[in-house]
Design an enzyme around this catalytic site. Structure first.
Site, PDB file in Angstrom:
ATOM      1  N   PHE B  22       0.822  -1.229   0.000  1.00  0.00           N
ATOM      2  CA  PHE B  22       0.000   0.000   0.000  1.00  0.00           C
ATOM      3  C   PHE B  22       0.848   1.268   0.000  1.00  0.00           C
ATOM      4  O   PHE B  22       1.827   1.383   0.727  1.00  0.00           O
ATOM      5  CB  PHE B  22      -0.957  -0.003   1.201  1.00  0.00           C
ATOM      6  CG  PHE B  22      -1.887  -1.192   1.170  1.00  0.00           C
ATOM      7  CD1 PHE B  22      -2.949  -1.219   0.270  1.00  0.00           C
ATOM      8  CD2 PHE B  22      -1.655  -2.303   1.976  1.00  0.00           C
ATOM      9  CE1 PHE B  22      -3.791  -2.325   0.203  1.00  0.00           C
ATOM     10  CE2 PHE B  22      -2.495  -3.411   1.913  1.00  0.00           C
ATOM     11  CZ  PHE B  22      -3.568  -3.433   1.024  1.00  0.00           C
ATOM     12  N   ASP B  23       0.394   2.224  -0.845  1.00  0.00           N
ATOM     13  CA  ASP B  23       1.073   3.518  -0.952  1.00  0.00           C
ATOM     14  C   ASP B  23       0.361   4.603  -0.153  1.00  0.00           C
ATOM     15  O   ASP B  23       0.981   5.553   0.303  1.00  0.00           O
ATOM     16  CB  ASP B  23       1.098   3.988  -2.418  1.00  0.00           C
ATOM     17  CG  ASP B  23       1.835   3.013  -3.311  1.00  0.00           C
ATOM     18  OD1 ASP B  23       2.815   2.408  -2.834  1.00  0.00           O
ATOM     19  OD2 ASP B  23       1.404   2.850  -4.471  1.00  0.00           O
TER      20      ASP B  23
END
Lengths: 306, 306
Positions: B22-23
């Site tokens: 996840f960013d």
């Protein structure tokens, strides 16, 4: 199943037949006897005629602001005969429910969201209470400051009625008692969503208590019409034959449904909150009275003929 | 259909794998970053680590009392880096919803049941308002006196958030606007039933607006989590790939359901309102997160190993 239909009475002989059938008349007040400050034309004569015929008259109102004593003054103001014993308001019914049905312990207290009327009725049955008109609870607490909200284990019930001084402190206290005190009762005098005043509608008792239903996720006990605790209260004080009793009111969802729930005959009057559009067509209410008259005053034609 | 089950992460390699996937991190605040006045141990290091890894961090809170500026001060108080642009509160989201989605007319006003935070956010988007902190509406009106309640056709929306100064005058005014002004919007910043303070729960924004839902019988538009208007607001300001975005929160019914409703991955932390009993057994919630960690601070083990 055949759909229930109401019979609309318009002729003197129909009125006379109805009066022959019933000995006990349960009457809603606002919308039936008066609308706000105005007496419904002819109603005073009709009530006098009913008394002359030896009928029992009982006034059954959801108004939770007033005690029976206070309500009697409203009758006095209109020049209408009424005794305290004939008046059944939701504040009184709630006090009776607490004392007679719940046998509320003498060492416990009721936390009141409501005004003088509820306090007077609790006093009349010897139940201790806090909140209500206490100036300490008619205040705004500073935003974010919960320091004044403490549980009180002596609170055994929260009773909510109509309260123009409702505020966050009252809600926070009531929420705390209901969620922290095991077995704490949560009672509403009535659940009317709106209150009529000056030809308009404003939030009513049922709306004032909505924050607590939502925050505690508890289902309250509701005393007033259309719920039948009100009928228990009336039956505890008066002996009458339900088959010869009629409930007369202007509101389908309270008065008429109350009669239906109590297995008594119902008569709707059109001098209050019900519109013709609720009686037929696509917006027809599911609640159907046995009889409809335009006004309680229409029965005055019989008084004239005496 | 196979029942959804949450994956519980307890090992450093599991934490690392999640961070790789996840960013963008949407973080609830109370119950995740802090609990009341106390910072959750390790969380400050975890946020620093996420920033060092170039992750996007957005704070998504239903708190309707505070504007973004006011909320930033809470972060400053904890010594945690946060910019106003990273903070999405339900007061701000409601203002954006009015201005961007509804294109609220410049000549109309919003009637506010709420405090300074909502007013600041409405000002920030140039929307006119009344009510709110106005001393004229922070009063008790005499019982039975509705003379101060008049309709104002310039009111085009009623916006309800958290208001410790809520009172009958505010409810009666809001009721009048909603029921009398054609097309008047009825908007809630959020519908949280309770508000946590000092280790206890008190009536929250959703409970404060309950009288109006009950009295007007209108269904309000709800902006905050779990409703997706909040996500529209975030997406209007930030560009991110939903597949590489995770919602982290402590509340199944707001944070986790918000992630599910928005089609993004969810991570539940156990430092807030959720109990183990809601995760399995007969009281298991229908809302199931993708992942569970004990605390957001658990990720700090990765920071230590750098």
């Amino acid at each position: 199943m055949a759909e229930r239909t109401a019979q609309r009475l318009t002729k003197p002989e129909e009125y006379a037949k109805l009066l022959d059938r019933f000995d006990t008349y349960l009457l809603d007040c606002d919308g039936v006897i008066w609308t706000g400050p105005t007496l419904v034309p002819g109603v005073a004569d009709v009530l006098t005629m009913l008394r002359a015929k030896g009928k029992n008259i009982l006034f059954v109102t959801n108004n939770a602001k007033k005690s029976r004593e206070m309500y009697k003054k409203a009758f006095d103001g209109f020049g209408i005969q009424a005794s305290v014993e004939e008046i059944f308001g939701s504040a009184y019914a709630s006090a009776i429910y607490l004392s007679k049905i719940l046998k509320f312990p003498a060492d416990k207290k009721v936390y009141v969201i409501g005004e003088e009327g509820i306090e007077q009725e609790l006093k009349s049955v010897g139940i201790q209470f806090t909140g209500g008109t206490d100036p300490e609870d008619r205040v705004f607490i500073p935003s974010g400051d919960y320091s004044s909200i403490k549980n009180d284990p002596s609170i055994g019930a929260v009773l909510c009625g109509f309260d123009m001084y409702v505020n966050y402190k009252k809600y926070a206290k009531a929420h705390t008692y209901i969620t922290n005190n095991p077995g704490c009762e949560f009672i509403l005098t009535n659940a009317d969503p709106t209150y009529p005043a000056g030809g308009a509608f404003f939030p009513g008792s049922g709306s004032m208590s909505a924050p607590l239903r939502f925050s505690t996720k508890k289902t309250p006990t509701i005393i007033g019409k259309p719920h039948t605790h009100m009928m228990e209260t009336i039956l505890a004080a008066h002996d009458f034959n339900p088959e010869r009793t009629i409930m007369i009111g202007d509101n389908l969802e309270t008065d008429i449904l109350f009669g239906i729930n109590s297995n008594i005959t119902t008569l709707l009057v059109m001098t209050g909150v019900t519109h013709e559009a609720q009686l037929s067509g696509e917006n027809k209410s599911d609640t159907v009275p046995d009889y409809i008259v335009q006004s309680m005053g229409d029965f005055a034609v019989l008084a004239d003929k005496k």
